[in-house]
Write an enzyme that holds these catalytic residues in place. Structure first.
Site, PDB file in Angstrom:
ATOM      1  N   HIS A  58      33.711  85.346  -7.240  1.00 48.43           N
ATOM      2  CA  HIS A  58      34.160  86.693  -6.862  1.00 48.43           C
ATOM      3  C   HIS A  58      35.594  86.690  -6.361  1.00 48.43           C
ATOM      4  O   HIS A  58      35.924  87.372  -5.388  1.00 48.43           O
ATOM      5  CB  HIS A  58      33.212  87.316  -5.823  1.00 48.43           C
ATOM      6  N   ASP A  60      34.475  83.377 -16.510  1.00 51.83           N
ATOM      7  CA  ASP A  60      33.471  82.798 -17.421  1.00 51.83           C
ATOM      8  C   ASP A  60      34.118  82.423 -18.746  1.00 51.83           C
ATOM      9  O   ASP A  60      33.964  81.309 -19.241  1.00 51.83           O
ATOM     10  CB  ASP A  60      32.354  83.809 -17.727  1.00 51.83           C
TER      11      ASP A  60
HETATM   12  C1  GLA Z   1      30.433  86.970 -13.137  1.00 50.42           C
HETATM   13  C2  GLA Z   1      31.685  87.539 -13.780  1.00 50.42           C
HETATM   14  C3  GLA Z   1      32.912  86.670 -13.465  1.00 50.42           C
HETATM   15  C4  GLA Z   1      33.035  86.390 -11.965  1.00 50.42           C
HETATM   16  C5  GLA Z   1      31.699  85.888 -11.431  1.00 50.42           C
HETATM   17  C6  GLA Z   1      31.728  85.696  -9.936  1.00 50.42           C
HETATM   18  O1  GLA Z   1      30.081  85.754 -13.733  1.00 50.42           O
HETATM   19  O2  GLA Z   1      31.522  87.617 -15.160  1.00 50.42           O
HETATM   20  O3  GLA Z   1      34.080  87.293 -13.933  1.00 50.42           O
HETATM   21  O4  GLA Z   1      33.490  87.503 -11.267  1.00 50.42           O
HETATM   22  O5  GLA Z   1      30.634  86.771 -11.752  1.00 50.42           O
HETATM   23  O6  GLA Z   1      32.634  84.708  -9.619  1.00 50.42           O
END
Ligand code: GLA
Length: 409
Positions: A53, A200
Site C-alpha cells: 500500500h 504487481d
Molecule cells: C494490490 C494492488 C497493488 C498494491 C497492493 C498493496 O495487490 O494491485 O498495486 O497496491 O495491493 O501493496
C-alpha cells in the site's frame, strides 16, 4: 467427531514445472479450439517482502515472485475474433466458460466475468495504437486465485506476453516489458476498474525467479533495482500461508484506502505521501493531520516506506547475518501491525497466521498484498518450514477457521 489425520496435515500448493504448465495449456487449447497453439507464455505470482500500500503513493516496494505461474497458449487468427478459455474459469464464473467476441467490440468489462482480465489487455494494447489481430487463447494456472499473490496481474502479464508474440510487437527488451506492464496496468485500472498501483505488474514483468526487485514509484515508469533474494544462502526461506479467505479488490475498500492517502497528501500540501516521507520531520507532519482515519492511513504509508529502506539496507548489509535478519524480521512484524492497526486491512485469519508464526519462532511475518483476506508470509529457517506449517495449520483447526494452504519461496 473424530478428526481425519489428513485434515491435520498441512496442504501444500506445489508449483507446476514450466513443461507441465505448458502441456496443460496446450491440451486445453487443442481440446477447445481443435488446433495447435503457436505461442506459450507464462508469468508468476508475486510476493511483497515489504512496502504494501505504498505504490499508489509514489512509494517503494521490495518484492519477489513465486514459482507458481499462469500459463497461456495462444494463436493469432486471420480475422478479428477473440476466443478465450480458462481452466480456472469455473472458479469464477461457472463451468466450461469460453468467452468469444470481436476485437472491435472490446469496449467495457461489463458481463465479461474472469475474461475481463484477458480482454482488458487486448483493449489496452489497442488503445496504445498497436495493430491488432484476432486471437485464440487458452489459460491454466497454479497461482492461487484471490490469495493476495497477484493472480490477476499474473494472468494479465502472461496474456500481454502472448499478445506481444501474436501481434509481433517486439516488446521483449526490459523497456518493452515495462511497456507491456503499463498496458496490463491500464487493463486493470481502466478496463477492470480496480485502481491498482502497479507493484504487481512491474514485479511480475521485471523480477527473475529467485531474485528480488526494489521498485521506486517516485517516477513512472518506476526505477527498478534488481537484488538477490538473500534468504536461500543463509538457510532461510519464506513460508507463504494462504488463509483461504478470498477477497475481491473491486469492492470499495481498496479504492477508499487509496483515496485517504491522496487526501492526506493534499492536506499536507504535497504531491504524494512519498514527498512527505522525503521531507524533514515526516512523522511529525503526518501526526498533525486532523482526521484520525486519514492520519492513520498516512502513518502506515510513511512508516512502511521507512521499513522498506530499513529492510533493503539490512538485507544488503555487511554486519553479522543473524543481526541483520532479526532486524529485517522485526520490521516485517511491525509492518503487519501497521497494516492491521493503522491501515485496517488485516483479518482474524491473517492475524492468526502472523501470531502463530511468531509463537513458533519465525524471524518475521506479515500479510502480503492488499489484505482483506489472502495470504501472509513468514521468514523461517528452511529446516523449520514443515514444523511451522504444521503448527499454523493446527492453530487454524483449533479456531475452526477454513484450512489454510502453504507454499514456499
Ligand atoms: C494490490 C494492488 C497493488 C498494491 C497492493 C498493496 O495487490 O494491485 O498495486 O497496491 O495491493 O501493496
Amino acid at each position: 467427531m473424530a478428526q481425519n489425520p489428513e485434515d491435520l496435515a498441512p496442504l501444500w500448493r506445489i508449483p507446476w514445472t514450466t513443461e507441465h504448465g505448458e502441456a496443460r495449456a496446450r491440451e486445453l487449447f487443442h481440446h477447445t479450439f481443435g488446433a495447435a497453439p503457436t505461442t506459450f507464455q507464462s508469468a508468476p505470482g508475486r510476493v511483497t517482502l515489504i512496502g504494501d500500500h505504498t505504490d499508489y503513493a509514489g512509494g517503494l516496494c521490495l518484492t519477489t515472485v513465486l514459482d507458481h505461474q499462469t500459463f497461456v497458449a495462444a494463436r493469432a487468427r486471420d480475422d478479428a475474433r477473440v476466443r478465450v478459455v480458462s481452466a480456472q474459469g469455473g472458479l469464477v464464473e461457472g463451468p466450461d466458460h469460453v468467452w468469444e467476441g470481436d476485437l472491435t467490440a472490446l469496449t467495457h468489462a461489463n458481463g465479461l466475468g474472469w475474461a475481463r482480465h484477458v480482454v482488458g489487455v487486448l483493449w489496452a494494447l489497442m488503445e496504445r495504437g498497436f495493430a491488432s489481430r484476432g486471437m485464440d487463447i487458452a489459460i491454466d494456472s497454479c497461482v492461487p486465485i484471490g490469495a493476495g499473490l497477484g493472480s490477476s496481474a499474473s494472468l494479465q502479464c502472461a496474456v500481454a506476453l502472448a499478445v506481444n508474440d501474436c501481434w509481433e510487437l517486439l516488446l521483449d527488451s526490459p523497456e518493452g516489458r515495462s511497456e507491456l506492464a503499463e498496458a496490463a496496468i491500464d487493463a486493470e485500472t481502466r478496463f477492470v476498474q480496480v485502481p491498482t498501483g502497479g507493484l504487481d505488474h512491474y514485479s511480475i514483468m521485471q523480477c527473475e525467479r529467485g531474485q528480488a526487485v526494489l521498485l521506486d514509484f517516485a517516477t513512472r515508469p518506476p526505477v527498478l533495482t534488481q537484488l538477490p533474494l538473500y534468504f536461500p544462502e543463509y538457510g532461510l526461506c519464506l513460508l507463504v500461508i494462504d488463509t483461504s479467505e478470498r477477497r475481491d479488490l473491486r469492492d470499495a475498500h481498496y479504492a477508499k484506502r487509496r483515496a485517504s492517502c491522496e487526501a492526506a497528501a493534499r492536506q499536507l500540501g504535497a504531491p504524494s505521501l512519498r514527498d512527505v516521507f522525503e521531507s524533514p520531520q515526516w512523522l511529525r507532519r503526518v501526526n498533525q493531520l486532523r482526521d484520525p482515519v486519514v492520519r492513520a492511513r498516512a502513518r502506515h504509508v510513511v512508516t512502511e516506506l521507512h521499513r522498506v529502506r530499513l529492510i533493503t539496507d539490512e538485507l544488503a548489509g555487511t554486519g553479522p547475518a543473524h543481526e541483520r535478519f532479526v532486524n529485517a524480521g522485526k520490521a516485517m512484524y511491525r509492518s503487519h501491525a501497521s497494516l492491521d492497526v493503522d491501515f485496517k486491512v488485516s483479518t482474524d485469519a491473517l492475524n492468526l497466521a502472523v501470531d502463530s508464526a511468531f509463537r513458533v519462532g519465525a524471524l518475521g511475518a506479515r500479510l502480503v498484498g492488499a489484505g482483506f483476506g489472502g495470504s501472509a508470509i513468514a521468514l523461517v529457517r528452511r529446516t523449520q518450514v514443515e514444523t511451522t506449517a504444521r503448527l499454523i495449520n493446527a492453530a487454524f483447526a483449533d479456531r475452526t477457521l477454513a484450512r489454510p494452504a502453504f507454499l514456499t519461496v
